[in-house]
Scaffold this motif. Structure first.
Motif, short mmCIF file in Angstrom:
data_model
loop_
_atom_site.label_atom_id
_atom_site.label_comp_id
_atom_site.label_asym_id
_atom_site.label_seq_id
_atom_site.Cartn_x
_atom_site.Cartn_y
_atom_site.Cartn_z
N LYS A 304 52.33 26.36 68.32
CA LYS A 304 52.44 27.84 68.41
C LYS A 304 53.67 28.08 67.28
N TYR A 305 53.21 29.34 66.56
CA TYR A 305 54.45 30.00 65.90
C TYR A 305 55.08 30.90 66.68
N ILE A 306 56.53 31.08 66.84
CA ILE A 306 57.30 32.13 67.61
C ILE A 306 58.20 32.66 66.91
N GLY A 307 58.27 33.98 66.97
CA GLY A 307 59.32 34.73 66.02
C GLY A 307 60.21 35.36 66.84
N LEU A 308 61.53 35.52 66.38
CA LEU A 308 62.49 35.96 67.15
C LEU A 308 63.72 36.78 66.25
N VAL A 309 64.49 37.49 66.71
CA VAL A 309 65.64 37.90 65.84
C VAL A 309 66.89 37.74 66.83
N GLU A 310 68.08 37.26 66.08
CA GLU A 310 69.14 36.95 66.51
C GLU A 310 70.43 37.95 66.04
N LEU A 311 71.33 38.32 67.02
CA LEU A 311 72.20 39.25 66.53
C LEU A 311 73.60 38.38 67.03
N SER A 312 74.33 38.22 66.19
CA SER A 312 75.70 37.25 66.15
C SER A 312 76.89 38.02 65.93
N GLY A 313 78.20 37.86 66.56
CA GLY A 313 79.31 38.17 66.06
C GLY A 313 80.49 36.97 66.24
N ARG A 314 81.18 36.95 65.12
CA ARG A 314 82.07 35.77 65.01
C ARG A 314 83.49 36.39 64.47
N TYR A 315 84.70 35.96 65.54
CA TYR A 315 86.02 36.33 65.15
C TYR A 315 86.81 35.11 65.06
N GLN A 316 87.60 35.06 63.86
CA GLN A 316 88.49 34.23 63.57
C GLN A 316 89.99 34.52 63.79
N PHE A 317 90.56 33.37 64.57
CA PHE A 317 92.18 33.35 64.69
C PHE A 317 92.57 31.99 64.22
N SER A 318 93.29 32.00 63.00
CA SER A 318 93.84 30.73 62.68
C SER A 318 92.45 29.80 62.12
N LYS A 319 92.42 28.79 62.44
CA LYS A 319 91.23 27.88 62.06
C LYS A 319 90.32 27.81 63.26
N PHE A 320 90.52 28.49 64.43
CA PHE A 320 89.41 28.64 65.37
C PHE A 320 88.63 29.71 65.15
N TYR A 321 87.40 29.72 65.69
CA TYR A 321 86.34 30.80 65.70
C TYR A 321 85.91 30.94 67.15
N VAL A 322 85.65 32.40 67.65
CA VAL A 322 84.91 32.52 68.78
C VAL A 322 83.70 33.37 68.18
N GLN A 323 82.42 32.88 68.83
CA GLN A 323 81.22 33.39 68.42
C GLN A 323 80.20 33.48 69.70
N SER A 324 79.59 34.57 69.66
CA SER A 324 78.40 34.89 70.60
C SER A 324 77.49 35.47 69.84
N SER A 325 75.95 35.08 70.48
CA SER A 325 75.14 35.58 70.05
C SER A 325 73.92 35.63 71.20
N VAL A 326 73.01 36.72 70.69
CA VAL A 326 71.92 36.90 71.80
C VAL A 326 70.74 37.02 70.73
N ALA A 327 69.34 36.23 71.19
CA ALA A 327 68.22 36.20 70.44
C ALA A 327 67.29 37.00 71.33
N PHE A 328 66.35 37.62 70.75
CA PHE A 328 65.34 38.44 71.35
C PHE A 328 63.99 38.11 70.87
N GLY A 329 62.83 38.21 71.72
CA GLY A 329 61.66 37.88 71.49
C GLY A 329 61.06 38.20 72.76
N LYS A 330 59.95 37.09 73.01
CA LYS A 330 59.25 37.07 74.46
C LYS A 330 60.56 37.08 75.51
N PHE A 331 61.43 36.19 75.41
CA PHE A 331 62.65 35.92 76.15
C PHE A 331 63.83 36.40 75.63
N VAL A 332 65.04 36.21 76.45
CA VAL A 332 66.26 36.59 75.76
C VAL A 332 67.16 35.38 76.26
#
Length: 342
Positions: A304-332
């Protein structure tokens, strides 16, 4: 309790042409049912393995290393928790409710749980010959509205804007099964070729990744006059090649990223669990019942070919990063991580 019962009139079950033909129909029904049961879970596994491959499309310093702890949450849609099936879909079985009453052939389809669904409400009953019957309670699902699992991911930047990433999760226990994913990917930064994008702090990159997903569920735990069938577990084995294009915009310590993803996945299935003791009584084409089942499962292998899109936000403090993302298609599918960059 998920169980199957083969009722034989004697220990010397005769492998007559009629009985063997009926066993063949039983195996065909089992393969057809297995396809409807596990396919939603293997489709979902592709979404789970797709998220979070690229932390940022920007070019990093040579040999920069990023390590992260990730938590992935997949939300099971109601439409994939059940499927409809009728007596006319079976060659061997007929459907009974749990009180033992047959479901009329004219009453329309009944609702059965997929591997992502809940509790079964039906038996499947078939007759091998005049004296030998099979009664099987249809398998239950994991009965979870969301599937959450942790995994580790790391990357190292290489020459010319390339970056190598690896992803690994240990085997995660679900209510009625297990899930595991691992793989590797290669990213290449593209905005290094466009000075205008660099000035605007816009980053662009392409990624190709390969992953393996192994998802298994309790199927039926056979209790028979002659022993077990050896099909107490069903596995979905998925190999996925992922192509991804990502663009991001930076505002001081925050980066917003948008990705377009296309996956090509190869789906295979097999029955497992403890070896069936019924093999001492019945063989099919000189193979055990499980071997014949697995041979016939090849008919439901798919690509199967499956297409989806992903939206992500990433915040830096010092050498650490916090990142969250959500992918959309048939599923979430959602993803949350904490990363450290060396």
């Amino acid at each position: 309790m998920i169980w199957i019962c083969l009722i034989f009139s004697s220990k010397s079950f005769s492998q007559s042409p009629q009985a063997l033909s009926r066993i063949g129909l039983f195996l065909d029904d089992g393969v057809m049912y297995s396809d409807k049961y596990i396919t939603p879970a293997t489709d979902a596994a592709v979404y789970q393995s797709s998220s979070g491959w690229m932390t940022s499309p920007k070019k990093r310093k040579l040999y920069a290393v990023t390590l992260g702890i990730y938590g992935n949450a997949f939300f099971v849609p109601k439409s994939d928790r059940n499927f409809e099936i009728s007596n006319s879909d079976f060659s061997f079985f007929t459907i009974q409710d749990l009180s033992g009453n047959p479901v009329s052939t004219t009453s329309g389809p009944v609702t059965m749980p997929t591997s992502l669904g809940g509790q079964s409400q039906y038996y499947l009953v078939g007759q091998l010959d005049d004296n030998n019957q099979i009664i099987m309670e249809s398998p239950n699902g994991v009965n979870q509205e969301s599937i959450i699992y942790p995994y580790l991911q790391g990357s190292i930047s290489l020459w010319k804007g390339f970056e190598f990433a690896v992803k690994y999760s240990s085997k995660v226990n679900l209510k009625r099964g297990n899930y595991q994913v691992y793989g590797f990917g290669l990213k290449h930064n593209l905005n290094q070729y466009f000075s205008g994008l660099n000035k605007r702090k816009i980053n662009l990159a392409a990624l190709i990744a390969y992953s393996k997903e192994d998802i298994s569920f309790d199927f039926i735990d056979p209790i028979t006059t002659f022993g077990t069938l050896g099909i107490s577990q069903i596995n979905g084995l998925v190999s996925t090649t992922q192509f991804q294009m990502s663009v991001s915009k930076e505002w001081k310590n925050f980066e917003l990223m948008f990705s377009s993803i296309v996956n090509y996945s190869d789906f295979k299935y097999e029955f497992g669990g403890e070896k069936g003791t019924i093999d001492e009584v019945i063989t099919i084409n000189n193979q055990t019942v499980r071997e014949e089942f697995n041979k016939r499962l090849q008919s439901i292998y798919k690509n199967k070919y499956i297409g989806l899109v992903e939206l992500s936000g990433r915040y830096q403090f010092s050498k650490f990063y916090v990142q969250s993302s959500v992918a959309f298609g048939k599923f979430v599918n959602t993803n949350l991580s904490v990363q450290y960059e060396f």
